[in-house]
Motif scaffolding. Structure first.
Motif, PDB file in Angstrom:
ATOM      1  N   GLN A  34       0.828  -1.203   0.000  1.00  0.00           N
ATOM      2  CA  GLN A  34       0.000   0.000   0.000  1.00  0.00           C
ATOM      3  C   GLN A  34       0.862   1.253   0.000  1.00  0.00           C
ATOM      4  OE1 GLN A  34      -2.462  -0.711   3.523  1.00  0.00           O
ATOM      5  NE2 GLN A  34      -4.254  -0.451   2.241  1.00  0.00           N
ATOM      6  N   SER A  35       0.317   2.318  -0.571  1.00  0.00           N
ATOM      7  CA  SER A  35       0.989   3.614  -0.491  1.00  0.00           C
ATOM      8  C   SER A  35       0.828   4.170   0.920  1.00  0.00           C
ATOM      9  CB  SER A  35       0.357   4.582  -1.488  1.00  0.00           C
ATOM     10  OG  SER A  35      -0.968   4.906  -1.077  1.00  0.00           O
ATOM     11  N   ASP A  36       1.582   5.212   1.241  1.00  0.00           N
ATOM     12  CA  ASP A  36       1.429   5.845   2.550  1.00  0.00           C
ATOM     13  C   ASP A  36       0.012   6.366   2.740  1.00  0.00           C
ATOM     14  OD1 ASP A  36       4.054   5.312   3.101  1.00  0.00           O
ATOM     15  OD2 ASP A  36       4.761   7.340   2.671  1.00  0.00           O
ATOM     16  N   GLY A  37      -0.542   6.954   1.694  1.00  0.00           N
ATOM     17  CA  GLY A  37      -1.919   7.452   1.779  1.00  0.00           C
ATOM     18  C   GLY A  37      -2.927   6.328   1.950  1.00  0.00           C
ATOM     19  N   GLY A  38      -2.705   5.210   1.261  1.00  0.00           N
ATOM     20  CA  GLY A  38      -3.582   4.047   1.412  1.00  0.00           C
ATOM     21  C   GLY A  38      -3.479   3.447   2.799  1.00  0.00           C
ATOM     22  N   THR A  39      -2.260   3.422   3.339  1.00  0.00           N
ATOM     23  CA  THR A  39      -2.059   2.940   4.703  1.00  0.00           C
ATOM     24  C   THR A  39      -2.794   3.849   5.677  1.00  0.00           C
ATOM     25  OG1 THR A  39       0.080   1.996   4.139  1.00  0.00           O
ATOM     26  CG2 THR A  39      -0.314   2.467   6.467  1.00  0.00           C
ATOM     27  N   PHE A  40      -2.689   5.159   5.470  1.00  0.00           N
ATOM     28  CA  PHE A  40      -3.373   6.107   6.353  1.00  0.00           C
ATOM     29  C   PHE A  40      -4.890   5.925   6.275  1.00  0.00           C
ATOM     30  CE2 PHE A  40      -5.247  10.369   7.059  1.00  0.00           C
ATOM     31  CZ  PHE A  40      -4.952  10.473   8.417  1.00  0.00           C
ATOM     32  N   ARG A  41      -5.419   5.784   5.055  1.00  0.00           N
ATOM     33  CA  ARG A  41      -6.874   5.618   4.900  1.00  0.00           C
ATOM     34  C   ARG A  41      -7.381   4.324   5.529  1.00  0.00           C
ATOM     35  NH1 ARG A  41      -5.379   8.071   0.073  1.00  0.00           N
ATOM     36  NH2 ARG A  41      -6.390  10.065  -0.284  1.00  0.00           N
ATOM     37  N   ALA A  42      -6.517   3.322   5.670  1.00  0.00           N
ATOM     38  CA  ALA A  42      -6.905   2.045   6.285  1.00  0.00           C
ATOM     39  C   ALA A  42      -6.661   2.038   7.798  1.00  0.00           C
ATOM     40  CB  ALA A  42      -6.130   0.903   5.634  1.00  0.00           C
ATOM     41  N   SER A  43      -6.144   3.139   8.333  1.00  0.00           N
ATOM     42  CA  SER A  43      -5.754   3.163   9.741  1.00  0.00           C
ATOM     43  C   SER A  43      -6.892   3.576  10.673  1.00  0.00           C
ATOM     44  CB  SER A  43      -4.576   4.127   9.944  1.00  0.00           C
ATOM     45  OG  SER A  43      -5.010   5.469   9.835  1.00  0.00           O
ATOM     46  N   ASN A  44      -6.739   3.191  11.931  1.00  0.00           N
ATOM     47  CA  ASN A  44      -7.688   3.631  12.955  1.00  0.00           C
ATOM     48  C   ASN A  44      -7.603   5.137  13.163  1.00  0.00           C
ATOM     49  OD1 ASN A  44      -8.725   1.065  13.555  1.00  0.00           O
ATOM     50  ND2 ASN A  44      -7.038   0.647  14.958  1.00  0.00           N
ATOM     51  N   LEU A  45      -6.406   5.694  13.032  1.00  0.00           N
ATOM     52  CA  LEU A  45      -6.232   7.136  13.191  1.00  0.00           C
ATOM     53  C   LEU A  45      -7.101   7.898  12.202  1.00  0.00           C
ATOM     54  CD1 LEU A  45      -4.730   9.531  14.500  1.00  0.00           C
ATOM     55  CD2 LEU A  45      -2.942   9.208  12.774  1.00  0.00           C
ATOM     56  N   TYR A  46      -7.105   7.485  10.946  1.00  0.00           N
ATOM     57  CA  TYR A  46      -7.921   8.130   9.911  1.00  0.00           C
ATOM     58  C   TYR A  46      -9.400   8.044  10.269  1.00  0.00           C
ATOM     59  CZ  TYR A  46      -9.987   8.977   5.292  1.00  0.00           C
ATOM     60  OH  TYR A  46     -10.738   9.457   4.247  1.00  0.00           O
ATOM     61  N   ASN A  47      -9.846   6.852  10.665  1.00  0.00           N
ATOM     62  CA  ASN A  47     -11.257   6.696  11.031  1.00  0.00           C
ATOM     63  C   ASN A  47     -11.613   7.549  12.246  1.00  0.00           C
ATOM     64  OD1 ASN A  47     -11.958   4.856   8.976  1.00  0.00           O
ATOM     65  ND2 ASN A  47     -11.010   3.213  10.119  1.00  0.00           N
ATOM     66  N   THR A  53     -13.482  11.234  16.791  1.00  0.00           N
ATOM     67  CA  THR A  53     -13.302  10.548  18.074  1.00  0.00           C
ATOM     68  C   THR A  53     -11.845  10.579  18.515  1.00  0.00           C
ATOM     69  OG1 THR A  53     -13.072   8.418  16.937  1.00  0.00           O
ATOM     70  CG2 THR A  53     -15.270   9.007  17.747  1.00  0.00           C
ATOM     71  N   GLU A  54     -10.975  11.173  17.689  1.00  0.00           N
ATOM     72  CA  GLU A  54      -9.563  11.286  18.073  1.00  0.00           C
ATOM     73  C   GLU A  54      -9.464  12.329  19.183  1.00  0.00           C
ATOM     74  OE1 GLU A  54      -5.832  10.085  18.205  1.00  0.00           O
ATOM     75  OE2 GLU A  54      -7.306   9.251  16.844  1.00  0.00           O
ATOM     76  N   ASN A  55      -8.696  12.031  20.186  1.00  0.00           N
ATOM     77  CA  ASN A  55      -8.560  12.885  21.354  1.00  0.00           C
ATOM     78  C   ASN A  55      -7.496  13.954  21.090  1.00  0.00           C
ATOM     79  OD1 ASN A  55      -8.922  13.889  23.902  1.00  0.00           O
ATOM     80  ND2 ASN A  55      -7.719  12.304  24.907  1.00  0.00           N
ATOM     81  N   TRP A  56      -7.823  14.944  20.252  1.00  0.00           N
ATOM     82  CA  TRP A  56      -6.889  15.996  19.891  1.00  0.00           C
ATOM     83  C   TRP A  56      -6.727  16.980  21.035  1.00  0.00           C
ATOM     84  CZ3 TRP A  56      -4.124  15.395  15.698  1.00  0.00           C
ATOM     85  CH2 TRP A  56      -4.650  14.701  14.605  1.00  0.00           C
ATOM     86  N   PRO A  57      -5.521  17.470  21.247  1.00  0.00           N
ATOM     87  CA  PRO A  57      -5.354  18.569  22.210  1.00  0.00           C
ATOM     88  C   PRO A  57      -6.100  19.807  21.695  1.00  0.00           C
ATOM     89  CG  PRO A  57      -3.232  17.595  21.639  1.00  0.00           C
ATOM     90  CD  PRO A  57      -4.254  17.003  20.714  1.00  0.00           C
ATOM     91  N   LEU A  58      -6.545  20.639  22.607  1.00  0.00           N
ATOM     92  CA  LEU A  58      -7.243  21.863  22.227  1.00  0.00           C
ATOM     93  C   LEU A  58      -6.270  22.809  21.535  1.00  0.00           C
ATOM     94  CD1 LEU A  58      -9.337  22.413  25.468  1.00  0.00           C
ATOM     95  CD2 LEU A  58     -10.148  21.532  23.268  1.00  0.00           C
ATOM     96  N   LEU A  81      -6.430  15.665   2.105  1.00  0.00           N
ATOM     97  CA  LEU A  81      -6.454  16.945   2.804  1.00  0.00           C
ATOM     98  C   LEU A  81      -7.633  16.922   3.772  1.00  0.00           C
ATOM     99  CD1 LEU A  81      -5.284  19.771   3.105  1.00  0.00           C
ATOM    100  CD2 LEU A  81      -6.815  20.516   1.281  1.00  0.00           C
ATOM    101  N   LEU A  82      -7.334  17.029   5.056  1.00  0.00           N
ATOM    102  CA  LEU A  82      -8.357  17.022   6.100  1.00  0.00           C
ATOM    103  C   LEU A  82      -8.161  18.234   6.998  1.00  0.00           C
ATOM    104  CD1 LEU A  82      -8.079  13.260   7.159  1.00  0.00           C
ATOM    105  CD2 LEU A  82      -9.816  14.271   5.672  1.00  0.00           C
ATOM    106  N   GLU A  83      -9.118  18.496   7.851  1.00  0.00           N
ATOM    107  CA  GLU A  83      -9.022  19.641   8.753  1.00  0.00           C
ATOM    108  C   GLU A  83      -7.781  19.544   9.644  1.00  0.00           C
ATOM    109  OE1 GLU A  83     -11.599  21.774  12.304  1.00  0.00           O
ATOM    110  OE2 GLU A  83     -12.601  20.410  10.917  1.00  0.00           O
ATOM    111  N   ASN A  84      -7.429  18.345  10.079  1.00  0.00           N
ATOM    112  CA  ASN A  84      -6.275  18.154  10.947  1.00  0.00           C
ATOM    113  C   ASN A  84      -5.094  17.503  10.238  1.00  0.00           C
ATOM    114  OD1 ASN A  84      -8.820  17.847  12.969  1.00  0.00           O
ATOM    115  ND2 ASN A  84      -7.097  18.858  13.947  1.00  0.00           N
ATOM    116  N   LEU A  85      -5.076  17.572   8.906  1.00  0.00           N
ATOM    117  CA  LEU A  85      -3.982  16.983   8.130  1.00  0.00           C
ATOM    118  C   LEU A  85      -3.640  17.912   6.972  1.00  0.00           C
ATOM    119  CD1 LEU A  85      -2.078  14.599   7.454  1.00  0.00           C
ATOM    120  CD2 LEU A  85      -3.946  13.627   6.132  1.00  0.00           C
TER     121      LEU A  85
END
Length: 149
Positions: A34-47, A53-58, A81-85
């Motif tokens: 998988q590409s890095d982007g494909g790995t990211f899209r398959a990750s729990n972090l992405y979901n 539901t990710e516990n981002w610092p304020l 491209l995401l709000e936090n990426l």
């Protein structure tokens, strides 16, 4: 599925280091092809990011200002491209401001490279590999990542 474009078997490791090369999140075990982007899209972090539901610092105020800036991840062109990426501006015809943003993102992404180099210098496994099952390789990499935190 684990046979990558470099012609050997591998697992994908998606690390999220802080500015001091300490891992704050990892995703291990995606297919090596998988590409890095494909790995990211398959990750729990992405979901977790998509489902908020990710516990981002304020957001924190930038030094010397009252401007609040959120925590963001820096990815390459293969990431969405995401709000936090953030990812680099595409194409060759960029404004000077876009080139500056791309250079700064590139510098931020070098933290991941430094983190891998630190891990490889401590653990030879990342330089030469090992012959083991996928399950055992996943556990070994988790242990190495836990020692890098």
């Amino acid at each position: 599925m684990y046979y990558n474009y470099k012609k050997y078997f591998s697992l994908a490791l998606l690390p999220v280091p802080d500015g001091n090369c300490r891992l704050i999140a990892v995703d291990i075990g995606c297919y090596g092809k998988q590409s890095d982007g494909g790995t990211f899209r398959a990750s729990n972090l992405y979901n977790n990011i998509l489902n908020e539901t990710e516990n981002w610092p304020l957001p924190k105020e930038l030094p010397g200002t009252s401007v609040k800036d959120p925590l963001v991840l820096a990815g390459d062109e293969t990431f969405p491209l995401l709000e936090n990426l953030m990812r680099p501006f595409p194409g060759l015809s960029q404004t000077e401001e876009e080139r500056l943003v791309n250079r700064r993102l590139s510098r931020a992404r070098t933290v991941v490279v430094r983190t891998f180099r630190i891990m490889a210098s401590k653990w030879g496994l990342f330089r030469k590999g090992t012959e083991t099952s996928v399950v055992h390789a996943d556990i070994i990499i988790q242990c190495i990542c836990a020692c890098t935190i």
